[in-house]
Structure formats: C-alpha cells, structure tokens
Design an enzyme around this catalytic site. Structure first.
Site, mmCIF file in Angstrom:
data_model
loop_
_atom_site.group_PDB
_atom_site.id
_atom_site.type_symbol
_atom_site.label_atom_id
_atom_site.label_comp_id
_atom_site.label_asym_id
_atom_site.label_seq_id
_atom_site.Cartn_x
_atom_site.Cartn_y
_atom_site.Cartn_z
ATOM 1 C CG ASP A 66 -7.867 1.167 14.482
ATOM 2 O OD1 ASP A 66 -6.934 1.858 14.938
ATOM 3 O OD2 ASP A 66 -8.213 1.213 13.288
ATOM 4 N NE ARG A 107 -5.169 2.551 12.630
ATOM 5 C CZ ARG A 107 -5.391 2.044 11.428
ATOM 6 N NH1 ARG A 107 -4.478 2.227 10.482
ATOM 7 N NH2 ARG A 107 -6.489 1.370 11.163
ATOM 8 C CD GLN A 117 -3.064 -0.798 2.257
ATOM 9 O OE1 GLN A 117 -2.660 -0.522 3.391
ATOM 10 N NE2 GLN A 117 -4.340 -0.986 1.997
#
Length: 203
Positions: free
Chosen positions: A127, A129, A71
C-alpha cells in the site's frame, strides 16, 4: 508545496446533486477531487467522509476483481440519505502504485498470488497511498469532525496522524462476488480490514 484549490462546480448525479471541487499539486500537476453535498454552510456536527482512491477498473469499468465500484456508489447513496457528506477521490490508482503496475500485479494475481504478494513480487509496497492532501481538502470545505466511512484501520490512523478529528467509523460492506472473494479475504487477513464474520452474508 501542498495542493491548492482550483475550482468548484455543481454536479448532478443519479444519487443527487453534489458539488465537485478539484485540487491540484502545482509541482506535479496531480489532481484530487472532493465530491460534497450539504456543505453550503460550515457544518456544526460530524460529517460523513470517505477517502476513496481512484480505481479505473472498478469505478469506470465495473470490474468484479475488487469492491471499489460498489463502495463508491454505496457511499454516494449514504451521503444522499444523510443529506450531507464528502468523498475525497484521490488519484492514487492501485493503492498508489499506478495503473501500469496495477495491471502487472493483476497478471500475477491471475497466476494465483494474492494482492499483497503480487505487489511485493514487483518490488512494490502493498500500500503506497498517502493522505497528506486530506486535511487541506477538508479544511477548504470547513469540515472539522469526520465520521469516516471505511473498513481500513490504517486509514483511521493515517487521518488522525494528519490532525483530522475522526470521531467515528461507518463500516461499508458491499460488492462481494465470486471473483473477489480471495481479494476480500486478503484485505481481512493480511491487511487487517475490519470485516465481521457475517459481513457480505446477503451479498
């Protein structure tokens, strides 16, 4: 206290000549990077932007357990071809749980658990983040409108909630291999990533 701009330098790469800018949290010392191209003047049209969280195993060691390395490289190619764009490289290893916990979660994945359950078994969020540094970094680069390169709807909503004008989404489907099929399936089925039926068909 928010992060602060520290310095910018030219960075020639195999994908063209970028500028690299570093931002630092003065309290924690945490550093984030903006890799940009074609922003010598303030842009007047939406800019390609990817929010890429650090992945040592994928970005540096070419791990096949995820799609992070492909990516990152594919994004650099997209920006090179467009002549303009930004990668915000956030130092949030393992979706924010850190390298040590990421490897602990990998060990659980080796036993057959998916990425979400492995984190939860360690009493960690799926997650962790955060994106509050993104407006500061984009404002420094004078980027007002964003074409976000992502498959993750949570990133779209997170950036919008930070006041970033996200005017479109560019899908990025690269890097599928026999070792990460379950990982990608989990991202689609349990984390609502926006993959389509034929994505990765030729991968």
């Amino acid at each position: 206290m928010p992060i602060e701009f520290v310095a910018t330098s030219k960075l020639p790469t195999e994908f063209g000549n970028f500028n690299i800018s570093v931002f630092q949290d003065p309290q924690t010392g945490e550093e984030h990077v903006a890799l940009s191209m074609g922003l010598e003047q303030a842009p007047t049209t939406p800019v390609l932007v990817r929010i890429h969280s650090e992945c040592l195993t994928g970005d540096a060691f070419s791990s096949l357990k995820c799609d992070c390395g492909p990516q990152l490289k594919a994004t650099q190619k997209l920006i090179r071809d467009a002549g303009q764009g930004v990668i915000l490289y956030l130092r949030q290893e393992g979706r924010g749980i850190g390298l040590t916990n990421k490897i602990r979660a990998y060990a659980l994945q080796d036993q057959g658990h998916d990425t979400v359950d492995a984190n939860l078994m360690l009493d960690l969020p799926a997650d962790a983040r955060r994106y509050d540094m993104c407006p500061i970094m984009l404002n420094h680069l004078q980027v007002k409108q964003v074409q976000l390169i992502t498959n993750n709807p949570l990133k779209l909503e997170a950036l919008k909630s930070q006041g970033i004008d996200v005017v479109g989404r560019v899908p990025l489907t690269v890097g599928k291999n026999p070792f990460n099929e379950d990982y990608l399936k989990t991202k689609k089925e349990r984390m609502d990533h926006l993959y389509q039926k034929d994505d990765f068909k030729q991968a």
